[in-house]
Write a protein that holds these residues in place. Structure first.
Motif, PDB file in Angstrom:
ATOM      1  N   HIS A 168      -2.198  10.219   2.494  1.00 43.99           N
ATOM      2  CA  HIS A 168      -1.816  10.785   3.789  1.00 43.99           C
ATOM      3  C   HIS A 168      -0.308  10.944   3.915  1.00 43.99           C
ATOM      4  O   HIS A 168       0.164  11.807   4.643  1.00 43.99           O
ATOM      5  N   MET A 169       0.467  10.092   3.230  1.00 45.84           N
ATOM      6  CA  MET A 169       1.916  10.185   3.319  1.00 45.84           C
ATOM      7  C   MET A 169       2.550   9.504   2.114  1.00 45.84           C
ATOM      8  O   MET A 169       2.046   8.495   1.636  1.00 45.84           O
ATOM      9  N   LEU A 174      -6.567   9.093  11.846  1.00 42.41           N
ATOM     10  CA  LEU A 174      -6.046   8.284  12.953  1.00 42.41           C
ATOM     11  C   LEU A 174      -5.544   6.932  12.439  1.00 42.41           C
ATOM     12  O   LEU A 174      -4.438   6.500  12.773  1.00 42.41           O
ATOM     13  N   ARG A 175      -6.332   6.283  11.600  1.00 43.85           N
ATOM     14  CA  ARG A 175      -5.932   4.979  11.061  1.00 43.85           C
ATOM     15  C   ARG A 175      -4.686   5.093  10.191  1.00 43.85           C
ATOM     16  O   ARG A 175      -3.822   4.216  10.200  1.00 43.85           O
ATOM     17  N   LEU A 185       0.726   6.079   1.271  1.00 46.88           N
ATOM     18  CA  LEU A 185      -0.182   5.584   2.300  1.00 46.88           C
ATOM     19  C   LEU A 185      -1.495   6.338   2.124  1.00 46.88           C
ATOM     20  O   LEU A 185      -1.521   7.568   2.175  1.00 46.88           O
ATOM     21  N   SER A 186      -2.573   5.598   1.882  1.00 48.65           N
ATOM     22  CA  SER A 186      -3.855   6.256   1.615  1.00 48.65           C
ATOM     23  C   SER A 186      -4.993   5.513   2.300  1.00 48.65           C
ATOM     24  O   SER A 186      -4.849   4.358   2.725  1.00 48.65           O
ATOM     25  N   THR A 187      -6.132   6.189   2.398  1.00 49.13           N
ATOM     26  CA  THR A 187      -7.346   5.601   2.953  1.00 49.13           C
ATOM     27  C   THR A 187      -8.491   5.841   1.972  1.00 49.13           C
ATOM     28  O   THR A 187      -8.404   6.701   1.094  1.00 49.13           O
ATOM     29  N   ALA A 206      -1.251   3.174  10.805  1.00 52.06           N
ATOM     30  CA  ALA A 206      -0.642   2.376   9.735  1.00 52.06           C
ATOM     31  C   ALA A 206       0.787   2.840   9.478  1.00 52.06           C
ATOM     32  O   ALA A 206       1.687   2.015   9.281  1.00 52.06           O
ATOM     33  N   LEU A 207       1.012   4.147   9.488  1.00 56.90           N
ATOM     34  CA  LEU A 207       2.363   4.673   9.288  1.00 56.90           C
ATOM     35  C   LEU A 207       3.293   4.195  10.391  1.00 56.90           C
ATOM     36  O   LEU A 207       4.423   3.780  10.126  1.00 56.90           O
ATOM     37  N   GLU A 208       2.811   4.211  11.628  1.00 60.87           N
ATOM     38  CA  GLU A 208       3.614   3.713  12.743  1.00 60.87           C
ATOM     39  C   GLU A 208       4.013   2.255  12.503  1.00 60.87           C
ATOM     40  O   GLU A 208       5.178   1.881  12.647  1.00 60.87           O
ATOM     41  N   ARG A 209       3.075   1.440  12.084  1.00 61.17           N
ATOM     42  CA  ARG A 209       3.337   0.018  11.837  1.00 61.17           C
ATOM     43  C   ARG A 209       4.336  -0.170  10.687  1.00 61.17           C
ATOM     44  O   ARG A 209       5.270  -0.959  10.785  1.00 61.17           O
TER      45      ARG A 209
END
Length: 125
Positions: free
Chosen positions: A86-87, A38-39, A27-29, A43-46
């Motif tokens: 990010h993850m 925050l985004r 997961l990246s931005t 996104a991770l929550e979704r």
């Protein structure tokens, strides 16, 4: 073999072979600002909710992100545009885990419907 019951009663132990090709995602931005953090969290929550709705298990593999050099390699020079990881998430299928402890609505709210004092939350198992 992976032991899915290491912390359970011995009669309930279940082993499964490792997947030959597990699904791993990053997961990246595009940037690494606070708004991007925050985004990424949203996104991770979704992603986790959609995976759960489809019976897919997810493991969060954050250790590599704690080392700047490894984090850069996850989304670094081999991409066409710079990204910030990010993850790292591993997806797969497996047995359902134990539920997380939850408080009831009555335990969280006081008699007037407002949030209860924090010291009431010490009753979590």
């Amino acid at each position: 073999m992976r032991d899915f019951g290491a912390h359970r009663h011995p009669a309930v132990l279940v082993s499964r072979p490792f997947e030959k090709r597990p699904s791993i995602s990053v997961l990246s931005t595009a940037h690494d600002r606070r708004v991007d953090w925050l985004r990424a969290g949203q996104a991770l929550e979704r992603v986790l909710l959609v995976a759960t709705a489809h019976g897919v298990r997810a493991s969060l593999l954050h250790q590599a992100l704690e080392w700047p050099a490894l984090r850069e390699r996850l989304t670094g020079e081999h991409h066409t545009r710079p990204e910030h990881a990010h993850m790292v998430i591993r997806f797969g299928y497996g047995p359902e885990g134990a539920p997380s402890p939850r408080l009831t609505a009555r335990q969280v709210l006081d008699d007037s419907g407002h949030a209860a004092r924090a010291d009431r939350f010490s009753s979590l198992p």
